[in-house]
Design a protein around this motif. Structure first.
Motif, PDB file in Angstrom:
ATOM      1  N   GLU A  87       0.827  -1.196   0.000  1.00 53.51           N
ATOM      2  CA  GLU A  87       0.000   0.000   0.000  1.00 53.51           C
ATOM      3  C   GLU A  87       0.872   1.261   0.000  1.00 53.51           C
ATOM      4  N   SER A  88       0.241   2.414  -0.083  1.00 45.76           N
ATOM      5  CA  SER A  88       0.938   3.693  -0.081  1.00 45.76           C
ATOM      6  C   SER A  88       0.521   4.500   1.138  1.00 45.76           C
ATOM      7  N   VAL A  89       1.483   5.209   1.708  1.00 43.86           N
ATOM      8  CA  VAL A  89       1.203   6.021   2.890  1.00 43.86           C
ATOM      9  C   VAL A  89       1.888   7.375   2.727  1.00 43.86           C
ATOM     10  N   LEU A  90       1.116   8.436   2.878  1.00 43.60           N
ATOM     11  CA  LEU A  90       1.672   9.782   2.827  1.00 43.60           C
ATOM     12  C   LEU A  90       1.245  10.546   4.072  1.00 43.60           C
ATOM     13  N   ALA A  91       2.196  11.244   4.692  1.00 43.13           N
ATOM     14  CA  ALA A  91       1.858  12.120   5.808  1.00 43.13           C
ATOM     15  C   ALA A  91       0.852  13.154   5.310  1.00 43.13           C
ATOM     16  N   PRO A  92      -0.042  13.630   6.168  1.00 47.58           N
ATOM     17  CA  PRO A  92      -1.057  14.588   5.730  1.00 47.58           C
ATOM     18  C   PRO A  92      -0.484  15.794   4.984  1.00 47.58           C
ATOM     19  N   LEU A 146      -9.034   1.030 -13.870  1.00 49.01           N
ATOM     20  CA  LEU A 146      -9.334   2.397 -13.452  1.00 49.01           C
ATOM     21  C   LEU A 146     -10.080   2.420 -12.117  1.00 49.01           C
ATOM     22  N   ASP A 147     -11.006   1.466 -11.937  1.00 48.04           N
ATOM     23  CA  ASP A 147     -11.725   1.370 -10.671  1.00 48.04           C
ATOM     24  C   ASP A 147     -10.745   1.141  -9.520  1.00 48.04           C
ATOM     25  N   VAL A 148      -9.824   0.212  -9.722  1.00 47.92           N
ATOM     26  CA  VAL A 148      -8.821  -0.105  -8.699  1.00 47.92           C
ATOM     27  C   VAL A 148      -7.946   1.118  -8.419  1.00 47.92           C
ATOM     28  N   LEU A 149      -7.537   1.788  -9.474  1.00 54.11           N
ATOM     29  CA  LEU A 149      -6.644   2.937  -9.332  1.00 54.11           C
ATOM     30  C   LEU A 149      -7.330   4.092  -8.597  1.00 54.11           C
ATOM     31  N   ALA A 197      -6.065   5.624  -5.115  1.00 57.34           N
ATOM     32  CA  ALA A 197      -5.760   7.051  -4.984  1.00 57.34           C
ATOM     33  C   ALA A 197      -6.409   7.642  -3.727  1.00 57.34           C
ATOM     34  N   LYS A 198      -7.469   7.018  -3.253  1.00 60.89           N
ATOM     35  CA  LYS A 198      -8.133   7.479  -2.041  1.00 60.89           C
ATOM     36  C   LYS A 198      -7.512   6.877  -0.786  1.00 60.89           C
ATOM     37  N   GLY A 199      -6.455   6.085  -0.980  1.00 56.23           N
ATOM     38  CA  GLY A 199      -5.749   5.502   0.158  1.00 56.23           C
ATOM     39  C   GLY A 199      -6.325   4.196   0.658  1.00 56.23           C
ATOM     40  N   GLU A 200      -7.225   3.597  -0.115  1.00 58.50           N
ATOM     41  CA  GLU A 200      -7.821   2.332   0.307  1.00 58.50           C
ATOM     42  C   GLU A 200      -6.797   1.202   0.252  1.00 58.50           C
ATOM     43  N   SER A 201      -6.850   0.300   1.211  1.00 69.04           N
ATOM     44  CA  SER A 201      -5.966  -0.866   1.212  1.00 69.04           C
ATOM     45  C   SER A 201      -6.413  -1.855   0.138  1.00 69.04           C
ATOM     46  N   ASN A 202      -5.542  -2.801  -0.188  1.00 70.84           N
ATOM     47  CA  ASN A 202      -5.908  -3.826  -1.165  1.00 70.84           C
ATOM     48  C   ASN A 202      -7.148  -4.598  -0.713  1.00 70.84           C
ATOM     49  N   LYS A 203      -7.211  -4.869   0.583  1.00 77.27           N
ATOM     50  CA  LYS A 203      -8.356  -5.617   1.114  1.00 77.27           C
ATOM     51  C   LYS A 203      -9.638  -4.806   0.959  1.00 77.27           C
ATOM     52  N   ALA A 204      -9.570  -3.510   1.255  1.00 77.60           N
ATOM     53  CA  ALA A 204     -10.756  -2.660   1.137  1.00 77.60           C
ATOM     54  C   ALA A 204     -11.195  -2.514  -0.316  1.00 77.60           C
ATOM     55  N   ILE A 205     -10.226  -2.394  -1.216  1.00 73.49           N
ATOM     56  CA  ILE A 205     -10.545  -2.310  -2.647  1.00 73.49           C
ATOM     57  C   ILE A 205     -11.239  -3.593  -3.091  1.00 73.49           C
ATOM     58  N   ALA A 206     -10.711  -4.725  -2.643  1.00 70.92           N
ATOM     59  CA  ALA A 206     -11.296  -6.015  -3.010  1.00 70.92           C
ATOM     60  C   ALA A 206     -12.741  -6.116  -2.541  1.00 70.92           C
ATOM     61  N   GLN A 207     -13.001  -5.661  -1.323  1.00 70.37           N
ATOM     62  CA  GLN A 207     -14.364  -5.726  -0.784  1.00 70.37           C
ATOM     63  C   GLN A 207     -15.316  -4.827  -1.563  1.00 70.37           C
ATOM     64  N   GLN A 208     -14.869  -3.632  -1.890  1.00 75.38           N
ATOM     65  CA  GLN A 208     -15.743  -2.686  -2.593  1.00 75.38           C
ATOM     66  C   GLN A 208     -16.030  -3.109  -4.023  1.00 75.38           C
ATOM     67  N   LEU A 209     -15.064  -3.767  -4.653  1.00 81.64           N
ATOM     68  CA  LEU A 209     -15.244  -4.176  -6.052  1.00 81.64           C
ATOM     69  C   LEU A 209     -15.640  -5.645  -6.187  1.00 81.64           C
ATOM     70  N   VAL A 220      -6.924  -7.955  -7.032  1.00 83.61           N
ATOM     71  CA  VAL A 220      -6.582  -6.529  -6.930  1.00 83.61           C
ATOM     72  C   VAL A 220      -5.090  -6.330  -7.172  1.00 83.61           C
ATOM     73  N   GLN A 221      -4.274  -7.201  -6.570  1.00 79.96           N
ATOM     74  CA  GLN A 221      -2.831  -7.086  -6.749  1.00 79.96           C
ATOM     75  C   GLN A 221      -2.436  -7.307  -8.202  1.00 79.96           C
ATOM     76  N   VAL A 222      -3.124  -8.235  -8.886  1.00 78.48           N
ATOM     77  CA  VAL A 222      -2.848  -8.469 -10.305  1.00 78.48           C
ATOM     78  C   VAL A 222      -3.175  -7.218 -11.120  1.00 78.48           C
ATOM     79  N   HIS A 223      -4.317  -6.594 -10.827  1.00 77.17           N
ATOM     80  CA  HIS A 223      -4.679  -5.358 -11.540  1.00 77.17           C
ATOM     81  C   HIS A 223      -3.631  -4.270 -11.294  1.00 77.17           C
ATOM     82  N   LEU A 224      -3.179  -4.142 -10.046  1.00 80.88           N
ATOM     83  CA  LEU A 224      -2.166  -3.138  -9.732  1.00 80.88           C
ATOM     84  C   LEU A 224      -0.865  -3.429 -10.475  1.00 80.88           C
ATOM     85  N   SER A 225      -0.482  -4.688 -10.533  1.00 75.79           N
ATOM     86  CA  SER A 225       0.741  -5.062 -11.258  1.00 75.79           C
ATOM     87  C   SER A 225       0.623  -4.709 -12.738  1.00 75.79           C
TER      88      SER A 225
END
Length: 224
Positions: free
Chosen positions: A131-136, A165-168, A172-184, A191-196
């Motif tokens: 995942e990606s993490v950015l300080a505020p 595009l859905d995954v991306l 971009a909203k900071g969702e984890s792979n698990k959260a993306i998987a649940q929503q889609l 999800v990891q395959v799509h990201l790759s």
């Protein structure tokens, strides 16, 4: 340069690259209390590159300002040679020149040294998990630059599928792979395959780079 030989474990394996010994020691103690193994310590950028090659850690916690080789150049070399090693920047600096140079070099996250202990530990775990993490304050800089009306794509956009595009957008909203998987309604592995696939199309090595690239090309809009 310090190394630690460890037995097989599922714990996250980390190398700390930091030129101040006291900061290294404190960070190591913090991480190991939370079950994260520090398998190497580098006091400069050259040592960080060497330990990446020798130890193949899951993640390198990278400072920006170091002797011999700075964190930007060290990150570039490490990501070019070892794209599977995640780099998380832990820095006292939030200057634009450092932030964007490191994210473009392939760092998956950027947090500041005034962060609380839990923030650092959670960031290490998230980045090690892809995942990606950015300080505020860093996220604010990224949003400001890439949501500017003057930002225009310089090159033809690579073709992404609707699902990519859905995954991306969710990434971009900071969702984890698990959260993306649940929503889609997908598996985390899918999800990891799509990201790759997205990484390959963009020629990048991390979620952060992919999001920055997509924003620059106008493929996603964070106001959506």
């Amino acid at each position: 340069m310090q190394e630690e030989q460890v037995s097989g474990t599922e714990a996250i394996r980390v190398v700390i690259a930091e030129d101040h010994a006291l900061v290294r020691e404190g960070t190591k103690e913090l991480l190991e209390k939370r079950g994260i193994r520090v398998i190497g310590e580098a006091s400069n950028g050259e040592e960080a590159v060497e330990l990446a090659q020798k130890l193949q850690p899951d993640l390198i916690l990278m400072d920006v300002s170091m002797p011999k080789l700075n964190g930007i150049d060290a990150t570039k070399i490490i990501k070019q040679k070892h794209p599977n090693i995640a780099v998380l920047v832990l820095s006292a600096y939030d200057d634009d020149q450092y932030v964007f140079a490191l994210l473009q070099a392939g760092a998956a996250g950027y947090i500041l040294k005034d962060a609380h202990a839990d923030e650092v530990v959670n960031a290490v775990k998230a980045v090690a998990n892809g995942e990606s993490v950015l300080a505020p304050s860093i996220a604010k800089k990224v949003l400001s630059r890439f949501t500017s009306p003057s930002t225009q794509p310089e090159h033809p956009s690579p073709v992404l599928t609707d699902r990519e595009l859905d995954v991306l957008r969710l990434a971009a909203k900071g969702e984890s792979n698990k959260a993306i998987a649940q929503q889609l309604h997908l598996s985390p592995r899918t999800v990891q395959v799509h990201l790759s696939n997205i990484f390959n199309k963009f020629g990048v090595a991390s979620r952060t780079e992919a999001v920055l690239h997509a924003l620059k090309l106008g493929l996603i809009d964070l106001s959506e």
